[in-house]
Write an enzyme that holds these catalytic residues in place. Structure first.
Site, PDB file in Angstrom:
ATOM      1  N   ASP A 135       0.847  -1.185   0.000  1.00 25.08           N
ATOM      2  CA  ASP A 135       0.000   0.000   0.000  1.00 25.08           C
ATOM      3  C   ASP A 135       0.891   1.246   0.000  1.00 25.08           C
ATOM      4  O   ASP A 135       1.860   1.324   0.759  1.00 25.08           O
ATOM      5  CB  ASP A 135      -0.869  -0.031   1.258  1.00 25.08           C
ATOM      6  CG  ASP A 135      -1.884   1.088   1.288  1.00 25.08           C
ATOM      7  OD1 ASP A 135      -2.753   1.112   0.404  1.00 25.08           O
ATOM      8  OD2 ASP A 135      -1.804   1.938   2.194  1.00 25.08           O
ATOM      9  N   GLU A 142       1.571   0.292  -4.903  1.00 26.74           N
ATOM     10  CA  GLU A 142       1.116   1.574  -5.420  1.00 26.74           C
ATOM     11  C   GLU A 142       2.323   2.501  -5.469  1.00 26.74           C
ATOM     12  O   GLU A 142       2.848   2.865  -4.415  1.00 26.74           O
ATOM     13  CB  GLU A 142       0.060   2.185  -4.509  1.00 26.74           C
ATOM     14  CG  GLU A 142      -1.250   1.418  -4.460  1.00 26.74           C
ATOM     15  CD  GLU A 142      -2.257   2.093  -3.539  1.00 26.74           C
ATOM     16  OE1 GLU A 142      -3.348   2.427  -4.001  1.00 26.74           O
ATOM     17  OE2 GLU A 142      -1.949   2.295  -2.355  1.00 26.74           O
TER      18      GLU A 142
END
Ligand code: CA
Length: 663
Positions: free
Chosen positions: A346, A375
């Site tokens: 994340d 990400e």
């Protein structure tokens, strides 16, 4: 007075202990002593248990033992002993199995509050006390023989435990739990497979689980009541979340059931990816990090206030030695103890490049085929120089790590910031280069003009496997809602076909395709953009729609089969993509390309993929071969000419994807 050598040593020892007990201080975090061994905080044996906590700035550390996981007073409070490596240690004799413990650190004259430590591996209800267990007793039968299945492709299926099985139509026994993914034979009222059997039939290879470590926002005491969160609010990074287990108050339940889930997925031919959120904690003050070594684990702004690149109130400091080691050890632990097969980071852009490289190297030593992606961005600019961050733009420096492509995603459907805005799928011109960028897997390709790509001016991937190709995920509206919102005049059938057009671009991309659970059943979240804490009624997958959307489901399955059977869609290197993938001349709003010369050693000599996002029939000139139609995203065939002999000018129906081949 003559002082004996022994006494002198004792005096020095006393003085140094006094100095440490008074106020350990270091010029900066870089000067903190580092733990000699690993960061494991509790080692249980029948005869004794060893405790250890790295807390170099503590003036005292107390260990508290409890009989219960969440209630009652401590049965014992013991003082731990400091060492020169910044760790406090204590060995407690006797068999402590079944008891619980916390640490309490004193820092600058203040008690920081109880914590299970930063590295608890078993916890009581709601994760506030660590549990003393023998981990070997949590292994399900046959666990030693558990192995990841062999696969030749990667297709990622992103799911949340509750979304996937909580709807009664799933026909699953343990709805919303880890065990839901262990059940075969579940089906809808019309006998269509659901759950695990559905995944096997669909053909995806990797199940990507939304946060499944212990997070803070769900009261585990109420785990049988409807209560929803995605789980991006980490509490204990190395323990499974309790609310997905059948008995969160029993520390072994969540661990054993998590392992049962991995084992069952492996047996079903699927690998398991964990969504890991090391970039922030639920809060700072109450976090285990801050209660152990204040300040150390979080970045601050120049004015001393907490940095917030996560957008959740804080930002961890992966570049600091112990945070880096912590992340590496955590990944190693999930691989070894839980047999997971990959990680999705994340807001990976908050972490530094060196930490990500070390994670990759450590993980690969344990599992050579480990899948790591993340990400490549952050919610705000992190407090590290941009060239040190694991951002998308620096992914070419992260061998073996992939990042999500918002270029392809938004080139297809429109930007994150505006659900009403469309792009290629709505027939808008000017998004072709962004689509092409995604199709080549983000590498340098002579026919992709990066000056016209939406979010990047240069290729950020060195190899096509470094790009995660997708059009929707748990964030923002799901695909059908987004299409409905951004192309309001389209009919239901057009919206369904546009979704299939989008996924044709995703699944024929040279990157790694990724889909959100339920898209294959035209899932809706009732137009909610950010459903992180919305009720099941918004987030659940309604399996009873499967019969209605069988054509859509079969198209997804066909796309996955196409990839699996044709290596041309997953060329192994950037060089091969440049050699075999050639874009064809196409009108505005259309992207067409071929995979030529037996790409990937394929039995098909030549493949053509055409994506027409416009609202009118468009014409392209085919290369000089006689092609056959393999698949069309339209439910009713509306291609002009003989689908077994297509050549010359090809009339491509509006809002349609076609895959052609010649042998
Ligand atoms: Ca929890």
């Amino acid at each position: 007075m003559k002082i004996k050598p022994f006494s002198l040593m004792a005096l020095f020892a006393c003085l140094s202990f006094w100095a440490m007990a008074q106020k350990p201080s270091y010029p900066s975090y870089e000067h903190y002593p580092l733990p000699k061994g690993d960061l494991v905080e509790m080692r249980y044996q029948r005869s004794h248990t060893q405790f250890q906590l790295w807390a170099p700035t503590a003036t005292s550390v107390q260990l508290r033992l409890y009989a219960h996981g969440s209630e009652g007073k401590p049965t014992r409070t013991l003082r731990m002993k400091p060492s020169s490596d910044g760790c406090w240690r204590l060995t407690v004799r006797g068999n402590l199995e079944g008891q619980y413990y916390t640490y309490e650190v004193e820092h600058e004259g203040k008690l920081l509050g109880e914590t299970p430590g930063i590295n608890a591996r078993a916890v009581g209800l709601n994760g506030r006390r660590a549990a003393i267990i023998d981990l070997r007793t949590t292994d399900p039968e046959g666990w030693k023989d558990d192995k990841a299945p062999t696969q030749n492709d990667i297709v990622i299926y992103e799911m949340h435990h509750r979304d996937f099985s909580i709807h009664p139509s799933s026909g699953v026994q343990h709805r919303g739990k880890y065990l839901a993914l262990t059940q075969s034979g579940s089906h809808t009222l019309d006998s269509l497979p659901t759950g695990l059997d559905h995944l096997k039939d669909l053909g995806v290879t990797h199940v990507h689980l939304l946060p499944s470590y212990d997070y803070a926002s769900i009261d585990e005491a109420k785990h049988r009541e409807p209560h929803y969160n995605w789980g991006y609010d980490p509490l204990n990074y190395n323990v499974p979340e309790g609310s997905y287990s059948t008995d969160p108050a029993d520390p072994k339940s969540r661990i054993r059931e998590f392992k049962q889930m991995v084992q069952a997925l492996h047996k079903a031919g699927l690998r398991v990816v964990l969504d890991v959120v090391y970039n922030h904690t639920y809060d700072i003050a109450g976090s285990n990090f801050e209660r152990t070594v204040p300040g150390y684990f979080f970045r601050t702004r120049p004015d001393g206030t907490p940095a917030n690149a996560s957008g959740c109130g804080n930002e961890t400091a992966s570049e600091r030695a112990v945070m880096r080691r912590y992340m590496v050890e955590s990944v190693e632990y999930w691989l070894r103890e839980y047999h997971v097969d990959g990680f999705r980071f994340d807001l990976m852009g908050i972490h530094d490049l060196e930490t990500m490289r070390q994670i990759r190297a450590a993980a690969q030593r344990i599992r050579p085929e480990v899948l790591i992606y993340g990400e490549g961005w952050a919610a705000e600019a992190p407090q590290l120089p941009a060239d040190q961050l694991a951002m998308k733009a620096n992914v070419h420096q992260l061998e073996g790590i992939a990042a999500f492509s918002d270029e392809l995603r938004d080139g297809l459907r429109g930007p994150f910031s505006d659900d009403k805005q469309t792009a290629f799928l709505g027939g808008l011109e000017g998004h072709e280069e962004s689509i092409k960028y995604g199709i080549v897997g983000g590498i340098a390709h002579p026919q992709v003009d990066c000056s016209k790509v939406n979010y990047t001016r240069k290729p950020w991937a060195s190899q096509p496997q470094q790009l995660i190709s997708y059009v929707s995920c748990h964030d923002d509206m799901c695909l059908h809602d987004r299409l409905r919102s951004s192309i309001p005049h389209a009919t239901e059938q057009q919206l369904r076909e546009l979704a299939l057009l989008a996924q044709t671009a995703v699944f024929t991309s040279q990157g790694i395709p990724f889909m959100q659970a339920g898209e294959e059943l035209c899932r809706t979240k009732l137009m909610v953009h950010n459903s992180y804490n919305q009720p099941d009624s918004i987030n659940q997958i309604d399996w009873s729609t499967k019969a209605q959307y069988l054509p859509d489901y079969r198209y997804y399955r066909e796309l996955i089969t196409l990839r699996r059977e044709h290596p041309a869609f997953r060329l192994r290197s950037a060089e091969l993509v440049r050699r075999h993938l050639e874009f064809l001349a196409a009108p505005a709003g259309v992207v067409a390309y071929r995979l030529k010369d037996h790409a990937g050693g394929d039995q098909w000599k030549d493949i053509v993929v055409v994506l027409n996002g416009t609202s009118s029939t468009q014409t392209i000139e085919l290369p000089p071969h006689d092609y056959q139609l393999y698949m069309s995203s339209h439910f009713r065939p509306d291609l002009e000419g003989d689908p077994a002999h297509l050549h010359g000018s090809l009339r491509v129906p509006k809002q349609c994807a076609l895959v052609l081949f010649c042998e």
